[in-house]
Design an enzyme around this catalytic site. Sequence first.
Site, PDB file in Angstrom:
ATOM      1  N   ALA A 293       0.919  -1.147   0.076  1.00  0.00           N
ATOM      2  CA  ALA A 293      -0.086   0.013  -0.058  1.00  0.00           C
ATOM      3  C   ALA A 293       0.953   1.213  -0.067  1.00  0.00           C
ATOM      4  O   ALA A 293       0.395   2.520  -0.373  1.00  0.00           O
ATOM      5  CB  ALA A 293      -0.919   0.227   1.090  1.00  0.00           C
ATOM      6  N   ASN A 294       2.077   1.139   0.455  1.00  0.00           N
ATOM      7  CA  ASN A 294       2.992   2.344   0.457  1.00  0.00           C
ATOM      8  C   ASN A 294       3.195   3.027  -0.864  1.00  0.00           C
ATOM      9  O   ASN A 294       3.769   2.467  -1.946  1.00  0.00           O
ATOM     10  CB  ASN A 294       4.138   1.933   0.930  1.00  0.00           C
ATOM     11  CG  ASN A 294       4.002   1.618   2.620  1.00  0.00           C
ATOM     12  OD1 ASN A 294       3.262   2.315   3.365  1.00  0.00           O
ATOM     13  ND2 ASN A 294       4.791   0.716   3.001  1.00  0.00           N
ATOM     14  N   HIS A 295       3.285   4.429  -0.816  1.00  0.00           N
ATOM     15  CA  HIS A 295       3.676   5.140  -1.976  1.00  0.00           C
ATOM     16  C   HIS A 295       5.028   6.008  -1.691  1.00  0.00           C
ATOM     17  O   HIS A 295       5.268   6.139  -0.496  1.00  0.00           O
ATOM     18  CB  HIS A 295       2.555   6.209  -2.350  1.00  0.00           C
ATOM     19  CG  HIS A 295       1.469   5.431  -2.991  1.00  0.00           C
ATOM     20  ND1 HIS A 295       0.507   6.026  -3.831  1.00  0.00           N
ATOM     21  CD2 HIS A 295       0.669   4.425  -2.781  1.00  0.00           C
ATOM     22  CE1 HIS A 295      -0.393   5.469  -4.168  1.00  0.00           C
ATOM     23  NE2 HIS A 295      -0.412   4.181  -3.703  1.00  0.00           N
ATOM     24  N   GLN A 296       5.735   6.319  -2.540  1.00  0.00           N
ATOM     25  CA  GLN A 296       6.875   7.072  -2.251  1.00  0.00           C
ATOM     26  C   GLN A 296       6.444   8.460  -1.797  1.00  0.00           C
ATOM     27  O   GLN A 296       5.379   9.114  -2.434  1.00  0.00           O
ATOM     28  CB  GLN A 296       7.600   7.190  -3.546  1.00  0.00           C
ATOM     29  CG  GLN A 296       9.195   6.693  -3.337  1.00  0.00           C
ATOM     30  CD  GLN A 296       9.925   7.053  -4.474  1.00  0.00           C
ATOM     31  OE1 GLN A 296       9.271   7.047  -5.828  1.00  0.00           O
ATOM     32  NE2 GLN A 296      11.255   6.652  -4.430  1.00  0.00           N
TER      33      GLN A 296
ATOM     34  N   THR B 122       3.039  11.902  -4.641  1.00  0.00           N
ATOM     35  CA  THR B 122       2.868  10.502  -4.215  1.00  0.00           C
ATOM     36  C   THR B 122       2.419   9.736  -5.126  1.00  0.00           C
ATOM     37  O   THR B 122       2.221   8.704  -4.864  1.00  0.00           O
ATOM     38  CB  THR B 122       2.144  10.590  -2.742  1.00  0.00           C
ATOM     39  OG1 THR B 122       0.877  11.000  -3.195  1.00  0.00           O
ATOM     40  CG2 THR B 122       2.820  11.388  -1.798  1.00  0.00           C
TER      41      THR B 122
END
Length: 211
Positions: free
Chosen positions: A81-84, A90
């Site tokens: 689920a993580n985005h930069q 993002t």
Amino acid sequence: MHGPDPANPHPMKGFPQVCFIKNTIKGPNIEVGDYSYYDDPEDSAGFERNVLYHFPFIGDKLIIGKFCAIARGVKFIMNGANHQSSGFSTYPFFIFGNGWESASPAPGTLPYKGDTVIGNDVWIGYEALIMPGVKVGNGAIIAARAVATTDVPAYAIVGGNPAKVIRYRFDDDTITRLNNLAWWDWPVERISRNLKLIGGGEIAELEAAAR
């Protein structure tokens, strides 16, 4: 004195809303201990649908110990689920291709919090949310609709968003002794003989039963 069969997905006859999770898991990156159950009248065998953004190429694991009670609607958010967030945007441009793949992040630059690990004898309440990489100690209680963003200590009761410690179930000495005792690893025959002590006896009596 053997207790319910841990290989039987539905341990209670005529009560299909409770299912031993271990027998329903298909994904290779989910590990669940004996007797941990999911309670859901709509689809108790479908626990895995609550493990979100769990992509095999990322490699993170969800590990759940023994004798955990997981209520309906509990969700585990995994590292996929993580985005930069280090740049100005993002938005994951690269996943759409057509020239935007040039914006692919370099290996190791996407946020990664590691495995999510739930201890033994943990109770997770209705619609609680467990974020990526959270470690939950043995005997903890996570309140209904709590959002666990950081590690939960053993035998703590946490609630709220973000989840905070409300109190500890026992004093520090008792918690240490319970963790050392690890009754959840006993042979099932010994557990069956000592259900009353496990359910609420004196810690010294439980220690004596271990010997």
